[in-house]
Design a protein around this motif. Structure first.
Motif, PDB file in Angstrom:
ATOM      1  N   TYR A 226       0.827  -1.203   0.000  1.00 51.41           N
ATOM      2  CA  TYR A 226       0.000   0.000   0.000  1.00 51.41           C
ATOM      3  C   TYR A 226       0.861   1.253   0.000  1.00 51.41           C
ATOM      4  O   TYR A 226       1.871   1.330   0.697  1.00 51.41           O
ATOM      5  CB  TYR A 226      -0.912   0.021   1.235  1.00 51.41           C
ATOM      6  CG  TYR A 226      -1.885  -1.120   1.274  1.00 51.41           C
ATOM      7  CD1 TYR A 226      -3.013  -1.131   0.459  1.00 51.41           C
ATOM      8  CD2 TYR A 226      -1.673  -2.206   2.121  1.00 51.41           C
ATOM      9  CE1 TYR A 226      -3.901  -2.186   0.490  1.00 51.41           C
ATOM     10  CE2 TYR A 226      -2.552  -3.260   2.159  1.00 51.41           C
ATOM     11  CZ  TYR A 226      -3.660  -3.244   1.341  1.00 51.41           C
ATOM     12  OH  TYR A 226      -4.548  -4.297   1.366  1.00 51.41           O
ATOM     13  N   ASP A 227       0.451   2.236  -0.780  1.00 53.63           N
ATOM     14  CA  ASP A 227       1.146   3.508  -0.860  1.00 53.63           C
ATOM     15  C   ASP A 227       0.372   4.523  -0.016  1.00 53.63           C
ATOM     16  O   ASP A 227      -0.715   4.959  -0.419  1.00 53.63           O
ATOM     17  CB  ASP A 227       1.211   3.968  -2.320  1.00 53.63           C
ATOM     18  CG  ASP A 227       1.936   5.302  -2.483  1.00 53.63           C
ATOM     19  OD1 ASP A 227       2.312   5.907  -1.461  1.00 53.63           O
ATOM     20  OD2 ASP A 227       2.110   5.735  -3.633  1.00 53.63           O
ATOM     21  N   PRO A 228       0.877   4.919   1.151  1.00 54.23           N
ATOM     22  CA  PRO A 228       0.147   5.856   2.018  1.00 54.23           C
ATOM     23  C   PRO A 228      -0.147   7.183   1.333  1.00 54.23           C
ATOM     24  O   PRO A 228      -1.202   7.783   1.557  1.00 54.23           O
ATOM     25  CB  PRO A 228       1.087   6.037   3.209  1.00 54.23           C
ATOM     26  CG  PRO A 228       1.978   4.848   3.195  1.00 54.23           C
ATOM     27  CD  PRO A 228       2.146   4.474   1.757  1.00 54.23           C
ATOM     28  N   GLU A 229       0.767   7.643   0.488  1.00 57.19           N
ATOM     29  CA  GLU A 229       0.547   8.923  -0.188  1.00 57.19           C
ATOM     30  C   GLU A 229      -0.568   8.811  -1.224  1.00 57.19           C
ATOM     31  O   GLU A 229      -1.358   9.752  -1.416  1.00 57.19           O
ATOM     32  CB  GLU A 229       1.846   9.383  -0.848  1.00 57.19           C
ATOM     33  CG  GLU A 229       2.937   9.749   0.145  1.00 57.19           C
ATOM     34  CD  GLU A 229       2.481  10.815   1.131  1.00 57.19           C
ATOM     35  OE1 GLU A 229       1.868  11.812   0.691  1.00 57.19           O
ATOM     36  OE2 GLU A 229       2.725  10.642   2.344  1.00 57.19           O
ATOM     37  N   LEU A 230      -0.651   7.668  -1.902  1.00 62.35           N
ATOM     38  CA  LEU A 230      -1.748   7.458  -2.836  1.00 62.35           C
ATOM     39  C   LEU A 230      -3.077   7.451  -2.096  1.00 62.35           C
ATOM     40  O   LEU A 230      -4.046   8.080  -2.529  1.00 62.35           O
ATOM     41  CB  LEU A 230      -1.559   6.132  -3.588  1.00 62.35           C
ATOM     42  CG  LEU A 230      -2.759   5.653  -4.418  1.00 62.35           C
ATOM     43  CD1 LEU A 230      -3.080   6.641  -5.532  1.00 62.35           C
ATOM     44  CD2 LEU A 230      -2.506   4.262  -4.991  1.00 62.35           C
ATOM     45  N   TRP A 231      -3.132   6.725  -0.983  1.00 61.41           N
ATOM     46  CA  TRP A 231      -4.383   6.663  -0.225  1.00 61.41           C
ATOM     47  C   TRP A 231      -4.772   8.044   0.306  1.00 61.41           C
ATOM     48  O   TRP A 231      -5.952   8.418   0.274  1.00 61.41           O
ATOM     49  CB  TRP A 231      -4.261   5.664   0.925  1.00 61.41           C
ATOM     50  CG  TRP A 231      -5.490   5.644   1.779  1.00 61.41           C
ATOM     51  CD1 TRP A 231      -5.629   6.042   3.070  1.00 61.41           C
ATOM     52  CD2 TRP A 231      -6.796   5.196   1.370  1.00 61.41           C
ATOM     53  NE1 TRP A 231      -6.915   5.887   3.486  1.00 61.41           N
ATOM     54  CE2 TRP A 231      -7.661   5.364   2.462  1.00 61.41           C
ATOM     55  CE3 TRP A 231      -7.304   4.677   0.173  1.00 61.41           C
ATOM     56  CZ2 TRP A 231      -9.011   5.027   2.416  1.00 61.41           C
ATOM     57  CZ3 TRP A 231      -8.649   4.348   0.106  1.00 61.41           C
ATOM     58  CH2 TRP A 231      -9.494   4.522   1.218  1.00 61.41           C
ATOM     59  N   LYS A 232      -3.792   8.806   0.774  1.00 63.52           N
ATOM     60  CA  LYS A 232      -4.077  10.141   1.281  1.00 63.52           C
ATOM     61  C   LYS A 232      -4.646  11.024   0.183  1.00 63.52           C
ATOM     62  O   LYS A 232      -5.624  11.759   0.392  1.00 63.52           O
ATOM     63  CB  LYS A 232      -2.797  10.765   1.851  1.00 63.52           C
ATOM     64  CG  LYS A 232      -3.005  12.169   2.420  1.00 63.52           C
ATOM     65  CD  LYS A 232      -1.698  12.714   2.988  1.00 63.52           C
ATOM     66  CE  LYS A 232      -1.902  14.132   3.539  1.00 63.52           C
ATOM     67  NZ  LYS A 232      -0.636  14.676   4.091  1.00 63.52           N
ATOM     68  N   ALA A 233      -4.062  10.945  -1.008  1.00 63.88           N
ATOM     69  CA  ALA A 233      -4.546  11.761  -2.126  1.00 63.88           C
ATOM     70  C   ALA A 233      -5.938  11.317  -2.558  1.00 63.88           C
ATOM     71  O   ALA A 233      -6.799  12.153  -2.873  1.00 63.88           O
ATOM     72  CB  ALA A 233      -3.566  11.654  -3.297  1.00 63.88           C
ATOM     73  N   LEU A 234      -6.181  10.012  -2.582  1.00 63.80           N
ATOM     74  CA  LEU A 234      -7.488   9.503  -2.982  1.00 63.80           C
ATOM     75  C   LEU A 234      -8.542   9.784  -1.915  1.00 63.80           C
ATOM     76  O   LEU A 234      -9.653  10.241  -2.225  1.00 63.80           O
ATOM     77  CB  LEU A 234      -7.400   7.995  -3.236  1.00 63.80           C
ATOM     78  CG  LEU A 234      -8.676   7.273  -3.679  1.00 63.80           C
ATOM     79  CD1 LEU A 234      -9.105   7.766  -5.068  1.00 63.80           C
ATOM     80  CD2 LEU A 234      -8.469   5.771  -3.694  1.00 63.80           C
ATOM     81  N   ALA A 235      -8.191   9.537  -0.671  1.00 61.07           N
ATOM     82  CA  ALA A 235      -9.161   9.650   0.417  1.00 61.07           C
ATOM     83  C   ALA A 235      -9.501  11.091   0.759  1.00 61.07           C
ATOM     84  O   ALA A 235     -10.681  11.445   0.909  1.00 61.07           O
ATOM     85  CB  ALA A 235      -8.631   8.926   1.657  1.00 61.07           C
ATOM     86  N   THR A 236      -8.467  11.924   0.886  1.00 60.44           N
ATOM     87  CA  THR A 236      -8.708  13.293   1.329  1.00 60.44           C
ATOM     88  C   THR A 236      -8.572  14.323   0.204  1.00 60.44           C
ATOM     89  O   THR A 236      -9.335  15.286   0.153  1.00 60.44           O
ATOM     90  CB  THR A 236      -7.728  13.661   2.466  1.00 60.44           C
ATOM     91  OG1 THR A 236      -6.380  13.548   1.992  1.00 60.44           O
ATOM     92  CG2 THR A 236      -7.911  12.726   3.632  1.00 60.44           C
ATOM     93  N   GLY A 237      -7.606  14.113  -0.688  1.00 63.81           N
ATOM     94  CA  GLY A 237      -7.438  15.074  -1.775  1.00 63.81           C
ATOM     95  C   GLY A 237      -8.640  15.110  -2.694  1.00 63.81           C
ATOM     96  O   GLY A 237      -9.170  16.181  -3.029  1.00 63.81           O
ATOM     97  N   ILE A 238      -9.115  13.933  -3.091  1.00 59.87           N
ATOM     98  CA  ILE A 238     -10.303  13.832  -3.936  1.00 59.87           C
ATOM     99  C   ILE A 238     -11.566  13.709  -3.097  1.00 59.87           C
ATOM    100  O   ILE A 238     -12.656  14.064  -3.536  1.00 59.87           O
ATOM    101  CB  ILE A 238     -10.164  12.637  -4.905  1.00 59.87           C
ATOM    102  CG1 ILE A 238      -9.029  12.922  -5.899  1.00 59.87           C
ATOM    103  CG2 ILE A 238     -11.451  12.357  -5.665  1.00 59.87           C
ATOM    104  CD1 ILE A 238      -8.766  11.791  -6.876  1.00 59.87           C
ATOM    105  N   GLY A 239     -11.422  13.217  -1.873  1.00 60.79           N
ATOM    106  CA  GLY A 239     -12.580  13.054  -0.996  1.00 60.79           C
ATOM    107  C   GLY A 239     -13.320  11.758  -1.209  1.00 60.79           C
ATOM    108  O   GLY A 239     -14.480  11.611  -0.808  1.00 60.79           O
TER     109      GLY A 239
END
Length: 371
Positions: A49-62
């Motif tokens: 898992y890429d934490p930065e990808l998840w952060k961008a998907l989860a919070t950046g895009i919502g």
């Protein structure tokens, strides 16, 4: 049989402008952070898992809070939008705990109907991307009957995305609990999985403690609702996977030449790809129908979900198999991503109930002889 919404209208199988905008944003993010070489490299590492990808998907895009109401910090969207995200995740086979966390676990918590208290607080944390919750149920479970433990002692598995979770939703004999993965008495042991892009694990609870979210009956109903939503939106992931396989196979057979002509011009291959295109189009209709039924609360939701899973599982596997075979020698190599799609398709075909089980559900709901 055409599914009907509560208002009696036929389901809307088309994509709205907002859904297409969401698709474009997710696809752009995944193209940047989860292209084929990156996903392959992740599967070979100890941290898929890429934490930065998840952060961008989860919070950046919502995307993490699409199903969560605005008053609890979410986007207040519907299963239709979540389905679009899953189509794109299926298209890239990116390792992300979206289906298990932002759909199934979120739907379980929503089914409790809490506006305050620990369940509502956890929903807010999930919507904001601060925590990841997954249900502590076998990935193949189709109902709460396959998920219950006698107490917060025992072993359950294989559980999908447990390695990425901060919280486990555990259904015990006396209720539904939220158990932190780093709490004493909780052990998450990775398993060797066929699908390297969705890791599995065995969860061992030994005298663990957790926060009780609901009693046994309410917890069982909530888990059943979460698994129903998971099965319905898994069809959208399978659709995205099949679309990628078809697109890449057509592209390759146009570029690959044999006997001084594109191999895709040979009639035998034309027929195979035309048949696959028809299957993918039909899978899109089934997946969209399931997502729309979940979004509108249609009384035909169980039937729409069962139809989608019974059909889309087979299409995804067929598309992935054709992709590997029609890519010829390179389709058999580790470096080409085709094997990731085949493994994901095979693993998805047993998730939240097999196609055979869903066909039995269709027969029962429509009062037909069992297949």
């Amino acid at each position: 049989m055409t599914a009907q919404t509560e208002s009696g209208q036929a389901p809307d199988l088309l994509y709205s402008e907002a859904e297409e905008d969401l698709r474009a944003a997710v696809r752009s993010l995944l193209a940047d952070r989860a292209d084929a070489p990156t996903v392959l490299a992740r599967t070979e590492s100890d941290t898929p898992y890429d934490p930065e990808l998840w952060k961008a998907l989860a919070t950046g895009i919502g995307a993490a809070g699409l199903l969560v109401p605005e008053e609890l910090g979410g986007q207040g969207a519907t299963h239709r939008e979540a389905a679009v995200v899953l189509e794109e995740l299926g298209r890239s086979v990116a390792p992300a705990p979206y289906l298990t966390g932002s759909v199934v676990a979120t739907e379980i918590l929503l089914a409790l109907g809490a506006q305050d208290g620990p369940a509502a607080a956890l929903l807010t944390e999930l919507a904001e991307g601060r925590r990841v919750a997954v249900p502590a149920v076998p990935f193949a479970a189709a109902s709460a009957a396959n998920a219950r433990l006698d107490s917060l002692d025992g072993v359950v598995g294989p559980v999908a995305d447990a390695a990425a979770a901060d919280v486990l939703l555990v259904l015990a004999a006396d209720g539904l609990y939220a158990v932190d993965t780093d709490a004493p008495g909780v052990r998450v042991e990775p398993l060797v999985a066929l699908d390297l892009t969705r890791p599995l694990a065995t969860i061992t609870l030994d005298g663990a403690s957790g926060t009780r979210l609901a009693d046994a009956d309410a917890g069982r109903r909530a888990v059943d609702r979460g698994l129903l939503a998971g099965a319905g939106l898994l069809a959208s992931e399978q659709l995205g996977l099949a679309e990628w396989c078809l697109t890449e196979t057509v592209r390759h057979t146009r570029e690959r030449h044999q006997f001084n002509r594109p191999v895709g011009s040979f009639q035998a291959l034309k027929h195979r790809m035309a048949q696959l295109w028809l299957e993918v189009v039909s899978a899109r209709a089934a997946a969209r129908n399931a997502a729309d039924a979940l979004a509108t609360g249609s009384p035909d939701t169980p039937l729409a979900v069962a139809v989608a899973q019974a059909y889309c599982s087979k299409v995804a596997v067929h598309a992935a198999e054709e992709c590997v075979q029609l890519h010829g020698g390179i389709g058999m190599t580790w470096e080409h991503p085709a094997h990731l799609y085949l493994k994901r398709a095979k693993a998805d075909a047993t998730a939240y109930g097999t196609a055979g089980r869903h066909r039995e559900t269709v027969a029962a709901l429509m009062e037909l002889p069992a297949p």
